[in-house]
Design a protein around this motif. Structure first.
Motif, short mmCIF file in Angstrom:
data_model
loop_
_atom_site.label_atom_id
_atom_site.label_comp_id
_atom_site.label_asym_id
_atom_site.label_seq_id
_atom_site.Cartn_x
_atom_site.Cartn_y
_atom_site.Cartn_z
N GLU A 1 -37.23 29.43 -13.68
CA GLU A 1 -36.06 30.15 -13.16
C GLU A 1 -34.77 29.58 -13.76
N ILE A 2 -34.71 28.27 -13.91
CA ILE A 2 -33.54 27.64 -14.53
C ILE A 2 -33.38 28.11 -15.97
N ALA A 3 -34.48 28.19 -16.69
CA ALA A 3 -34.42 28.67 -18.08
C ALA A 3 -33.92 30.10 -18.14
N GLU A 4 -34.38 30.94 -17.22
CA GLU A 4 -33.92 32.34 -17.18
C GLU A 4 -32.43 32.39 -16.85
N LEU A 5 -32.00 31.57 -15.89
CA LEU A 5 -30.58 31.56 -15.53
C LEU A 5 -29.70 31.06 -16.68
N LYS A 6 -30.19 30.08 -17.42
CA LYS A 6 -29.44 29.62 -18.59
C LYS A 6 -29.29 30.73 -19.61
N GLN A 7 -30.37 31.49 -19.82
CA GLN A 7 -30.31 32.60 -20.78
C GLN A 7 -29.34 33.67 -20.30
N GLU A 8 -29.35 33.97 -19.00
CA GLU A 8 -28.41 34.94 -18.45
C GLU A 8 -26.97 34.45 -18.61
N LEU A 9 -26.76 33.14 -18.42
CA LEU A 9 -25.43 32.57 -18.58
C LEU A 9 -24.95 32.71 -20.02
N ILE A 10 -25.82 32.46 -20.96
CA ILE A 10 -25.47 32.60 -22.38
C ILE A 10 -25.16 34.06 -22.69
N SER A 11 -25.99 34.97 -22.18
CA SER A 11 -25.76 36.40 -22.41
C SER A 11 -24.43 36.84 -21.81
#
Length: 71
Positions: A11-21
């Protein structure tokens, strides 16, 4: 416990990707906004120039009409 940690890491990895996007989107929108501001500024300058030209043309027409009327 291990599966919960793994799920949280995922979930943290997904949230990091969303933050970058999201950051990329904000950067792109800021760039577009800057371009729009420049375009609006250019259009305002053109509108002022057109207003001056129309006013000058109106004065010219009034002068010609007055000269023709006096004769």
């Amino acid at each position: 416990m291990e599966s919960r940690v793994s799920a949280l890491e995922s979930e943290i990895a997904e949230l990091k990707q969303e933050l970058i996007s999201s950051a990329d989107l904000i950067k792109a929108l800021a760039e577009q906004n800057s371009q729009l501001v420049q375009a609006v500024s250019a259009l305002q300058k053109r509108a002022r120039l057109l207003l001056v030209a129309v006013a000058a043309l109106g004065v010219g027409v009034a002068v010609v009409a007055t000269l023709l009327f006096i004769r």
